[in-house]
Scaffold this motif. Structure first.
Motif, PDB file in Angstrom:
ATOM      1  N   VAL A  22      32.536  47.614  58.280  1.00  0.00           N
ATOM      2  CA  VAL A  22      33.029  46.305  58.698  1.00  0.00           C
ATOM      3  C   VAL A  22      33.243  45.402  57.484  1.00  0.00           C
TER       4      VAL A  22
ATOM      5  N   ILE B 190      40.065  49.051  62.650  1.00  0.00           N
ATOM      6  CA  ILE B 190      39.439  50.231  62.061  1.00  0.00           C
ATOM      7  C   ILE B 190      39.663  51.391  63.021  1.00  0.00           C
TER       8      ILE B 190
ATOM      9  N   GLY C  33      33.342  43.855  63.636  1.00  0.00           N
ATOM     10  CA  GLY C  33      34.595  44.493  63.243  1.00  0.00           C
ATOM     11  C   GLY C  33      35.587  44.587  64.394  1.00  0.00           C
TER      12      GLY C  33
ATOM     13  N   LEU D 155      30.644  49.141  65.789  1.00  0.00           N
ATOM     14  CA  LEU D 155      31.530  48.390  64.890  1.00  0.00           C
ATOM     15  C   LEU D 155      31.876  47.027  65.487  1.00  0.00           C
TER      16      LEU D 155
ATOM     17  N   ASN E 117      36.415  46.460  55.721  1.00  0.00           N
ATOM     18  CA  ASN E 117      37.573  46.038  56.508  1.00  0.00           C
ATOM     19  C   ASN E 117      37.795  44.533  56.417  1.00  0.00           C
TER      20      ASN E 117
ATOM     21  N   MET F 288      27.956  51.390  59.649  1.00  0.00           N
ATOM     22  CA  MET F 288      28.931  50.567  60.365  1.00  0.00           C
ATOM     23  C   MET F 288      29.065  49.182  59.725  1.00  0.00           C
ATOM     24  N   GLU F 289      27.943  48.618  59.250  1.00  0.00           N
ATOM     25  CA  GLU F 289      28.005  47.335  58.543  1.00  0.00           C
ATOM     26  C   GLU F 289      28.856  47.455  57.284  1.00  0.00           C
TER      27      GLU F 289
ATOM     28  N   ALA G 104      37.766  47.516  66.021  1.00  0.00           N
ATOM     29  CA  ALA G 104      37.849  48.974  65.977  1.00  0.00           C
ATOM     30  C   ALA G 104      38.516  49.511  67.229  1.00  0.00           C
TER      31      ALA G 104
ATOM     32  N   LYS H 188      28.995  44.669  65.164  1.00  0.00           N
ATOM     33  CA  LYS H 188      28.827  44.211  63.789  1.00  0.00           C
ATOM     34  C   LYS H 188      29.928  43.252  63.359  1.00  0.00           C
TER      35      LYS H 188
END
Length: 296
Positions: free
Chosen positions: A58, A174, A126, A121, A61, A54-55, A128, A124
């Motif tokens: 991110v 995302i 992001g 996500l 993205n 997931m990191e 999503a 972290k």
């Protein structure tokens, strides 16, 4: 630098700078491109590795690479079926999905796993959004029979309508897609879809630049007991020969077939990489050596 513990003592400043300089051309190449990542059920079992994936997504993205994450969830479905006292049944390697099992599949994939991934996500840093193949008619499917056997509510994708995904990535989100599909026009049934195949077809529909299957094997091995026998690159024309001599066998065959489906549909780069290796996605995207097996 916030914490000295984040620095790898094995690398001095020049080495760190060299790593970044080598990655720069790849950053330039991938920014603005669509990358479809299929995240396999077995590769999702380790929570620490899941956080690493997931990191990575991110990060991609954040620098302007449009990642679409398509996930499976076979082990979680098996676990939930056990909890409700329902036996998992497989026909020719595919899950038999009756109406009751389909309810569990939909609950686990679209309700639990999809939202768990979206939540990580977001944690972290992001942006999503969770989707299923039902949303906006993203995936349409028809019932399939495997070698004449009835599989219940198991379907194959007949149409991909990617507009909802394109809208989300244009807004910087995302998209996280679970592969439950809606029937074709006039069919209100839900279908359980093979996530590898669905991800490949989504990659084609999006004109993606890259299709990556994150799984729990290093890639295609000449000797399955020897990870050092990895075959880093395989031409499509050579696949049949590898299948005939047994190099590509068992569960690797459908994964290779999905890579071929994406490549023949116009996706320039298709890969099978080991999701158990921390940050394997970044290694593949931003280094010359790459990781896993590329089908080209």
């Amino acid at each position: 630098m916030e914490e000295n513990k984040a620095v790898d003592p094995r690398l001095d400043n020049d080495q760190w700078a060299n790593v970044l300089v080598q990655a720069l051309p790849y950053f330039r190449h991938w920014v603005g491109k669509i990358v479809v990542v299929k995240y396999g059920g077995n590769a999702m079992l380790n929570e620490e590795l899941k956080a690493d994936v997931m990191e990575d997504i991110v990060l991609l993205n954040t620098i302007g690479i449009h990642v679409v994450l398509v996930h499976g969830g076979g082990p979680e479905i098996n676990h939930m079926l056990e909890r409700v006292g329902k036996e998992s049944k497989f026909v020719n390697g595919l899950r038999y999905t009756d109406a009751e099992t389909m309810e569990v599949v939909q609950m686990v994939l679209t309700g639990k796993l999809n939202k768990d991934i979206v939540g990580i996500l977001l944690q972290k840093g992001g942006k999503a959004v969770g989707l299923s193949g039902v949303d906006s008619g993203l995936l349409r499917a028809k019932k399939i029979n495997k070698d004449g056997a009835d599989l219940g509510f198991v379907g194959e994708v007949t149409q991909v309508h990617p507009e909802i995904i394109l809208s989300l990535i244009q807004q910087g989100f995302i998209p996280v897609v679970s592969t439950v599909a809606l029937g074709e026009d006039g069919d209100i049934s839900r279908y359980n879809i093979n996530a590898d195949t669905a991800a490949a077809k989504i990659a084609v529909a999006l004109n993606a630049e890259k299709f990556v299957q994150l799984t729990n094997v290093p890639g295609v091995l000449k000797d399955v007991s020897d990870p050092s026998s990895l075959i880093p690159r395989i031409k499509i024309d050579d696949v049949e020969g590898y299948i005939k001599d047994g190099t590509i066998a068992g569960g690797m065959i459908p994964k290779i077939e999905c890579c071929m489906l994406a490549r023949n549909g116009g996706v320039p780069r298709t890969h099978i990489i080991d999701g158990r290796v921390p940050h394997s996605l970044l290694i593949e995207m931003f280094s010359e050596r790459g990781i896993g097996t590329m089908i080209y």
